[in-house]
Scaffold this motif. Structure first.
Motif, short mmCIF file in Angstrom:
data_model
loop_
_atom_site.label_atom_id
_atom_site.label_comp_id
_atom_site.label_asym_id
_atom_site.label_seq_id
_atom_site.Cartn_x
_atom_site.Cartn_y
_atom_site.Cartn_z
N LEU A 166 0.72 -1.43 0.04
CA LEU A 166 -0.12 -0.09 0.02
C LEU A 166 0.88 1.24 0.07
CD1 LEU A 166 -2.71 1.39 0.28
CD2 LEU A 166 -2.71 1.01 2.74
N THR A 167 2.09 1.14 0.85
CA THR A 167 2.85 2.43 0.73
C THR A 167 3.56 2.58 -0.48
OG1 THR A 167 3.40 1.78 2.87
CG2 THR A 167 4.93 3.28 1.82
N LEU A 168 3.89 1.57 -1.27
CA LEU A 168 4.39 1.74 -2.66
C LEU A 168 3.62 2.09 -3.71
CD1 LEU A 168 6.62 -1.44 -2.78
CD2 LEU A 168 7.32 0.89 -2.28
N ILE A 169 2.20 1.61 -3.55
CA ILE A 169 1.06 1.98 -4.28
C ILE A 169 0.80 3.59 -4.25
CG2 ILE A 169 -1.39 2.14 -4.91
CD1 ILE A 169 -1.15 -0.84 -4.14
N LEU A 244 -9.70 2.13 11.35
CA LEU A 244 -10.04 1.61 10.17
C LEU A 244 -10.72 2.66 9.24
CD1 LEU A 244 -11.65 -1.74 11.44
CD2 LEU A 244 -9.60 -1.53 10.36
N PRO A 245 -11.59 3.64 9.26
CA PRO A 245 -11.74 4.72 8.45
C PRO A 245 -10.66 5.41 7.74
CG PRO A 245 -13.17 4.71 10.42
CD PRO A 245 -12.14 3.76 10.97
N GLY A 246 -9.66 5.56 8.66
CA GLY A 246 -8.37 6.11 7.98
C GLY A 246 -7.85 5.30 7.08
N LEU A 247 -7.57 3.87 7.59
CA LEU A 247 -7.31 3.00 6.61
C LEU A 247 -7.95 2.74 5.26
CD1 LEU A 247 -4.89 0.84 6.09
CD2 LEU A 247 -6.32 -0.65 7.10
N GLY A 248 -9.07 2.63 5.39
CA GLY A 248 -10.19 2.95 4.27
C GLY A 248 -9.74 4.06 3.20
N VAL A 249 -9.65 5.10 3.81
CA VAL A 249 -9.15 6.43 2.85
C VAL A 249 -7.95 6.17 2.41
CG1 VAL A 249 -8.72 8.85 3.27
CG2 VAL A 249 -10.79 7.92 4.46
N SER A 250 -6.90 5.60 3.10
CA SER A 250 -5.53 5.52 2.51
C SER A 250 -5.73 4.50 1.28
CB SER A 250 -4.61 4.67 3.54
OG SER A 250 -4.44 5.50 4.53
N VAL A 251 -6.41 3.53 1.09
CA VAL A 251 -6.63 2.23 0.18
C VAL A 251 -7.32 3.16 -0.96
CG1 VAL A 251 -7.72 0.37 -0.39
CG2 VAL A 251 -6.61 0.33 1.63
N CYS A 252 -8.35 3.88 -0.70
CA CYS A 252 -9.17 4.63 -1.68
C CYS A 252 -8.16 5.59 -2.40
CB CYS A 252 -10.33 5.28 -1.29
SG CYS A 252 -11.71 4.11 -0.82
N LEU A 255 -5.20 3.94 -4.55
CA LEU A 255 -5.64 3.59 -6.01
C LEU A 255 -6.03 4.48 -6.76
CD1 LEU A 255 -8.03 0.71 -4.64
CD2 LEU A 255 -5.65 0.33 -5.51
N LEU A 256 -6.49 5.61 -6.08
CA LEU A 256 -6.84 6.85 -7.15
C LEU A 256 -5.72 7.41 -7.54
CD1 LEU A 256 -9.11 8.67 -8.02
CD2 LEU A 256 -9.05 10.14 -6.03
N LEU A 257 -4.79 7.54 -6.77
CA LEU A 257 -3.48 8.20 -7.15
C LEU A 257 -2.80 7.41 -8.26
CD1 LEU A 257 -1.98 9.60 -3.63
CD2 LEU A 257 -2.60 10.79 -5.68
N LEU A 258 -2.87 5.84 -7.94
CA LEU A 258 -2.29 5.07 -8.95
C LEU A 258 -2.71 5.10 -10.53
CD1 LEU A 258 0.15 2.87 -9.38
CD2 LEU A 258 -1.62 1.18 -8.61
N VAL A 259 -4.01 4.91 -10.16
CA VAL A 259 -4.84 4.97 -11.71
C VAL A 259 -4.65 6.48 -12.48
CG1 VAL A 259 -7.03 4.86 -12.81
CG2 VAL A 259 -6.56 3.29 -11.10
N THR A 260 -4.78 7.25 -11.73
CA THR A 260 -4.60 8.92 -12.37
C THR A 260 -3.10 9.00 -12.79
OG1 THR A 260 -4.58 9.82 -10.23
CG2 THR A 260 -6.88 9.51 -11.39
N GLY A 261 -2.24 8.49 -11.70
CA GLY A 261 -0.77 8.93 -12.11
C GLY A 261 -0.49 8.23 -13.18
N VAL A 262 -0.70 6.95 -13.48
CA VAL A 262 -0.34 6.34 -14.79
C VAL A 262 -1.09 6.89 -15.81
CG1 VAL A 262 -0.81 3.90 -15.96
CG2 VAL A 262 -0.10 3.73 -13.45
#
Length: 276
Positions: A166-169, A244-252, A255-262
Motif C-alpha cells: 500500500l505504501t508503494l502504491i 479503520l476509517p483512516g485505513l479505508g481512506v488510505s486505500v481509496c 488506488l486513485l493516485l495510482l490510476v490517475t498517475g499512470v
C-alpha cells in the motif's frame, strides 16, 4: 554453429500505444539494470556507504522522540516512545524515499530518455529499488531492537507486506504525477522536498494518531496516516490500534493516485523526449 536470434523491435506510428504493456514486460531486464545502477550510484564515493541508510532515519527518530515525548509530552500508550517513533518513521522513510526517487527519476535520466525508445514508466519504477533496499536494512535492524525493548512481534507481522504494498502504491501514484509534471515544470523539483517536509509533520510519525482525537479524521485525509498506523500495529504486535476509517481512506486515495498517475504519465509520455 547456429547464431543466436536477435530480437527486433519495430517502431511504427501507434505501435507503442497498442503494445505498451507488452513492451514493459519485454524490457524487464532494463528495469533490473536501472534499479541496480541506482543502488550503486546512491552510495558510490560515500565514505560511510550504505550506513547512511541507517544513520539518517535513526537520527530523525531520535530527534522526533525528543520533541514529542520530552517537549510536547505526548502519551506513549505504555510503550517505549523511541519504539513508537521508530515504527512510524520506518513507513514514512519508505514512502518519502520512493516518492522522491520516482519524482526526480525522469529529469535525472534525461540523457537516456532523449536517445532510445523504451517504456518510460520503467524509470520511476526502478527508483523503488533504492527505497526498498533502505527499508529492508532498517527493518532488519528494527525487529531486533523492538525485541530488546521486550516488544516481540506477533502474527500481525504477517500482514506487514500488505502495508508495504500500500505504501508503494501511494508513493508510485503520487510520484508519477510529480515526475510527469517535473518534466514540463521544473519548479516541481523544488516543490517535491517541500511537500515531503510538510507531509512529515502532517503524518502521525512522532505520536499516536488516537492521541489527537479531534484531529484524527483530518489526519486520515493524508493517505500515509493509515499506513503508519498499520506499520505500528504489525511491528508492535497489535499493541496499538488501527483506525479503520483512516485505513479505508488510505486505500481509496492510494488506488486513485495510482490510476490517475499512470493515466497522466501515459498521456504526457510521448512529449518527454522533446521537452526534456
Amino acid at each position: 554453429m547456429a547464431s543466436a536470434e536477435i530480437p527486433v523491435l519495430l517502431l511504427e506510428a501507434g505501435r507503442t500505444s497498442r503494445t505498451y504493456w507488452q513492451d514493459l514486460w519485454r524490457f524487464r531486464e532494463l528495469l533490473g539494470f536501472l534499479a541496480w545502477r541506482d543502488l550503486k550510484v546512491r552510495y558510490k564515493q560515500a565514505v560511510l556507504g550504505i550506513a547512511w541508510a541507517v544513520i539518517q532515519p535513526v537520527t530523525q527518530t531520535a530527534l522526533l522522540t525528543f520533541i514529542f515525548s520530552k517537549l510536547a509530552k505526548m502519551p506513549d500508550a505504555g510503550l517505549p516512545y523511541f519504539a513508537l517513533v521508530l515504527t512510524g518513521n520506518l513507513s514514512w522513510q519508505l514512502f518519502s524515499t520512493a516518492f522522491t526517487g520516482a519524482g526526480n527519476s525522469l529529469v535525472g535520466n534525461s540523457h537516456l530518455i532523449s536517445k532510445v525508445y523504451f517504456p518510460r514508466l520503467l524509470v520511476p519504477l526502478s527508483a523503488l529499488a533504492v527505497a526498498l533496499a533502505d527499508f529492508s536494512i532498517m527493518l532488519g535492524l528494527t525487529i531486533p531492537l523492538l525485541c530488546f525493548f521486550g516488544l516481540y512481534p506477533g502474527w500481525q507481522l504477517l500482514v506487514l507486506p500488505l502495508f508495504i504494498i500500500l505504501t508503494l502504491i501511494i508513493a508510485v501514484g503520487a510520484g508519477l504525477w510529480i515526475t510527469a509534471l517535473t518534466v514540463k515544470f521544473r519548479d516541481f523539483r523544488f516543490i517535491t522536498p517541500f511537500l515531503v517536509q510538510i507531509g512529515m509533520f502532517a503524518t502521525p510519525i512522532g505520536y499516536l494518531s488516537d492521541s489527537v482525537p479531534n484531529w484524527r479524521d483530518l489526519l486520515a485525509l493524508n493517505p500515509i496516516s493509515g499506513v503508519v498506523d498499520g506499520f505500528r500495529w504489525c511491528l508492535l504486535g497489535g499493541r496499538t490500534a488501527i483506525y479503520l476509517p483512516g485505513l479505508g481512506v488510505s486505500v481509496c486515495i492510494g488506488l486513485l493516485l495510482l490510476v490517475t498517475g499512470v493515466w497522466y504519465f501515459r498521456r504526457t509520455e510521448r512529449e518527454f523526449a522533446d521537452v526534456i
